[in-house]
Design an enzyme around this catalytic site. Sequence first.
Site, mmCIF file in Angstrom:
data_model
loop_
_atom_site.group_PDB
_atom_site.id
_atom_site.type_symbol
_atom_site.label_atom_id
_atom_site.label_comp_id
_atom_site.label_asym_id
_atom_site.label_seq_id
_atom_site.Cartn_x
_atom_site.Cartn_y
_atom_site.Cartn_z
ATOM 1 N N GLY A 1 -9.558 -1.469 7.616
ATOM 2 C CA GLY A 1 -10.399 -1.670 6.108
ATOM 3 C C GLY A 1 -12.226 -1.218 6.041
ATOM 4 N N SER A 2 -12.303 0.131 6.815
ATOM 5 C CA SER A 2 -14.031 0.540 6.953
ATOM 6 C C SER A 2 -14.043 0.647 5.715
ATOM 7 C CB SER A 2 -14.410 0.910 7.927
ATOM 8 O OG SER A 2 -13.752 2.389 8.150
ATOM 9 N N ARG B 1 2.128 2.961 4.087
ATOM 10 C CA ARG B 1 3.037 3.254 3.511
ATOM 11 C C ARG B 1 3.328 4.349 3.190
ATOM 12 N NH1 ARG B 1 7.516 0.236 5.257
ATOM 13 N NH2 ARG B 1 8.476 -0.157 2.636
ATOM 14 N N LEU C 1 4.593 5.372 -0.451
ATOM 15 C CA LEU C 1 5.009 5.255 -2.087
ATOM 16 C C LEU C 1 5.750 5.769 -2.712
ATOM 17 C CD1 LEU C 1 1.557 3.786 -3.605
ATOM 18 C CD2 LEU C 1 3.449 2.078 -1.826
ATOM 19 N N HIS D 1 -7.593 10.973 3.170
ATOM 20 C CA HIS D 1 -7.190 11.430 4.339
ATOM 21 C C HIS D 1 -8.138 12.137 4.986
ATOM 22 C CE1 HIS D 1 -3.682 13.200 6.362
ATOM 23 N NE2 HIS D 1 -4.154 14.771 5.995
HETATM 24 C C1 GRF Z 1 -9.223 6.380 8.016
HETATM 25 O O1 GRF Z 1 -9.162 7.531 8.135
HETATM 26 C C2 GRF Z 1 -8.456 6.900 6.798
HETATM 27 O O2 GRF Z 1 -8.752 7.768 6.427
HETATM 28 C C3 GRF Z 1 -7.028 7.180 6.808
HETATM 29 O O3 GRF Z 1 -6.867 5.884 7.454
HETATM 30 C C4 GRF Z 1 -8.355 5.786 8.002
HETATM 31 C C5 GRF Z 1 -8.187 3.997 8.380
HETATM 32 O O4 GRF Z 1 -9.707 3.533 8.813
HETATM 33 N N1 GRF Z 1 -6.272 7.533 5.765
HETATM 34 P P1 GRF Z 1 -10.340 2.204 7.642
HETATM 35 O O5 GRF Z 1 -8.960 1.077 7.705
HETATM 36 O O6 GRF Z 1 -10.302 2.795 5.934
HETATM 37 O O7 GRF Z 1 -11.379 1.658 8.644
#
Ligand code: GRF
Length: 193
Positions: free
Chosen positions: A14-15, A94, A96, A112
């Site tokens: 969740g960064s 997931r 959707l 993405h």
């Molecule tokens: C990120 O690189 C995002 O672009 C991709 O998954 C990763 C999630 O990283 N969809 P985080 O959990 O937000 O750190």
Amino acid sequence: MTRKRVAILISGRGSNMAALIEAAKAPDYPAEIALVLSNVPGAAGLARASEAGIATAAIDHKPFGRDREAFDRQLDAMLQEHRIDIVCLAGFLRVLGPQLVGRWNGRLINIHPSLLPAFKGLHTHERALAAGATQHGATVHFVVPDLDSGPIIEQASVPVLPGDTPDSLAARVLEVEHRIYPLALKRLAEGRI
Ligand code: GRF
């Protein structure tokens, strides 16, 4: 100003979620993070959100087996319950279904880690390196039933440097992710897209 109520859907650390939470602390930010929801009950991001005082929920996808629609219905019910206006996918692993995506059309966005339309799907950093790309980056886009194919809201690029590994490239891309996701959500919440 009525702030839009946002749910962030995560599966892991969740960064990007944290970047959105941080941005939404600004008094003039047009959205508030009303819910962080995960399909993985132990996702590290849930603890991080709780620490920030945000409501969290988990809907474990496993008991649903192949019944993706039932999972989507429960997810939708949870979003309604929290009176959510906008949904941000942030590392939500997931897919959707078309019904849910249709219901949230124009209010459901994703980040993405590539310069879409290049490198849809998984392992984008490995694939960018294998393809010899000199530029790579991240994209925030509307979610449509086709994976990673919706209209683009924000995009930012980074150079691919000699000696890059998938990890070093991912770290460089992640920095721009944390910058563009709050910008994209701001534009959407203000009705500017
Ligand atoms: C990120 O690189 C995002 O672009 C991709 O998954 C990763 C999630 O990283 N969809 P985080 O959990 O937000 O750190």
